[in-house]
Motif scaffolding. Sequence first.
Motif, short mmCIF file in Angstrom:
data_model
loop_
_atom_site.label_atom_id
_atom_site.label_comp_id
_atom_site.label_asym_id
_atom_site.label_seq_id
_atom_site.Cartn_x
_atom_site.Cartn_y
_atom_site.Cartn_z
N ASP A 137 66.08 47.73 -41.19
CA ASP A 137 66.31 49.07 -41.75
C ASP A 137 66.35 50.10 -40.62
O ASP A 137 65.36 50.25 -39.89
CB ASP A 137 65.16 49.37 -42.72
CG ASP A 137 65.51 50.44 -43.74
OD1 ASP A 137 66.68 50.87 -43.79
OD2 ASP A 137 64.60 50.83 -44.50
N HIS A 169 73.18 52.64 -48.14
CA HIS A 169 72.08 53.01 -49.07
C HIS A 169 72.32 54.44 -49.54
O HIS A 169 72.29 55.36 -48.73
CB HIS A 169 70.77 52.86 -48.28
CG HIS A 169 69.53 53.30 -49.03
ND1 HIS A 169 68.26 53.04 -48.55
CD2 HIS A 169 69.33 53.98 -50.19
CE1 HIS A 169 67.35 53.52 -49.38
NE2 HIS A 169 67.98 54.11 -50.38
N GLU A 213 69.50 53.59 -54.96
CA GLU A 213 68.09 53.91 -55.25
C GLU A 213 67.98 55.09 -56.21
O GLU A 213 68.57 56.15 -55.99
CB GLU A 213 67.34 54.23 -53.93
CG GLU A 213 65.87 54.58 -54.18
CD GLU A 213 64.98 54.57 -52.94
OE1 GLU A 213 65.49 54.21 -51.86
OE2 GLU A 213 63.80 54.91 -53.07
N LYS A 249 70.54 48.02 -42.45
CA LYS A 249 70.75 48.94 -43.58
C LYS A 249 70.64 50.37 -43.06
O LYS A 249 69.81 50.64 -42.18
CB LYS A 249 69.70 48.71 -44.67
CG LYS A 249 69.78 49.77 -45.79
CD LYS A 249 68.86 49.46 -46.94
CE LYS A 249 67.45 49.97 -46.78
NZ LYS A 249 67.33 51.44 -46.58
N ILE A 268 67.31 49.63 -56.76
CA ILE A 268 65.86 49.87 -56.83
C ILE A 268 65.74 51.16 -57.64
O ILE A 268 66.16 52.23 -57.20
CB ILE A 268 65.18 49.94 -55.44
CG1 ILE A 268 63.69 50.27 -55.57
CG2 ILE A 268 65.88 50.89 -54.47
CD1 ILE A 268 62.85 49.96 -54.32
N ASP A 296 61.92 50.53 -43.58
CA ASP A 296 61.16 51.58 -42.89
C ASP A 296 60.01 52.08 -43.78
O ASP A 296 59.18 52.89 -43.36
CB ASP A 296 62.06 52.71 -42.37
CG ASP A 296 62.79 53.46 -43.46
OD1 ASP A 296 62.59 53.15 -44.66
OD2 ASP A 296 63.56 54.39 -43.13
N SER A 297 59.93 51.55 -45.02
CA SER A 297 58.76 51.80 -45.86
C SER A 297 57.50 51.25 -45.20
O SER A 297 56.38 51.55 -45.65
CB SER A 297 58.96 51.17 -47.25
OG SER A 297 59.36 49.82 -47.12
O1 KIV Z 1 62.41 50.82 -46.67
C1 KIV Z 1 62.48 50.41 -47.83
O2 KIV Z 1 61.55 49.76 -48.34
C2 KIV Z 1 63.67 50.70 -48.60
C3 KIV Z 1 63.63 50.46 -50.08
C4 KIV Z 1 64.69 51.20 -50.77
C5 KIV Z 1 63.70 49.03 -50.44
O3 KIV Z 1 64.63 51.13 -48.06
#
Ligand code: KIV
Length: 264
Positions: free
Chosen positions: A83, A137, A182, A113, A203, A44-45
């Motif tokens: 995600d 996560h 994270e 995720k 990460i 979702d980044s």
């Molecule tokens: O959305 C994302 O990029 C993440 C990072 C922690 C990899 O969840």
Amino acid sequence: MKITIQDFIRKKQAKEKISMLTAYDFPFAKIVDEAEIDGVLVGDSVAMVVQGLENTLPVTMDEMIYHCKMVTRAVKRALVIGDMPYLSYHLSNEDAIRNAGRFIKEGSAQAVKLEGGSEFESTVRALTKAEIPVMAHIGLTPHAIHRMGGYKVQGRTERAAQKLLEDAKRLEDAGAFSLLLEAIPSELAQRITEELTIPTIGIGAGPFCDGQILVLHDVLGLFERFLPKFAKKYANLKDESLKVLRQYKKEVEEGIFPSKEHSF
Ligand code: KIV
């Protein structure tokens, strides 16, 4: 051969490191896959590095599916994980199954995720029961930036570290096939990694995790707004692209392009 969640677990058992990156579209996902990266997260980044938004909170389920479809069209080998965006699993387990199921049915992802600790134990259980593999996560969870007061390292106090260790165990118990850690201290990530049978993917969680993930646009130098301390910029594609595009502009203006070679 397509990588499966069993390969992730086998890699941990064999003490082989797992490599992961994010990807959001066909051309970049194809490059990531050709580099034989083990796992691709349609993160979702995307909200920040592709959509130009301030944080990850606004991205919608429909947008995530749109990106996931592009990625799975390109990826032949890596495990693809969708995600779950903010509010796609917070309201009820039924909602969570419906939205996670969309990643599998429409997006052709192999797993999802989701951010959150033991508060989401029952969600992980429900998704696992619905045959949807879950990567959990914990640590810095960007959905919680307003509660956390920004992107801050988590688990620094003994109490916070204990809570993360407990969360990790409960999420494993609930059926998570893997756990993303994270922005937590390396020693805590090491302890969690040693106490779990499922692989940890770090990460900003140091070198002792079973695998690592980074945001592709950080790695390639395509996200300018900030670079977290834990991210390594392996290239500067922004500057490279600028150079090339300026050259194109110059050639158009000077009548160098198109030449005979590019004309009929
Ligand atoms: O959305 C994302 O990029 C993440 C990072 C922690 C990899 O969840």
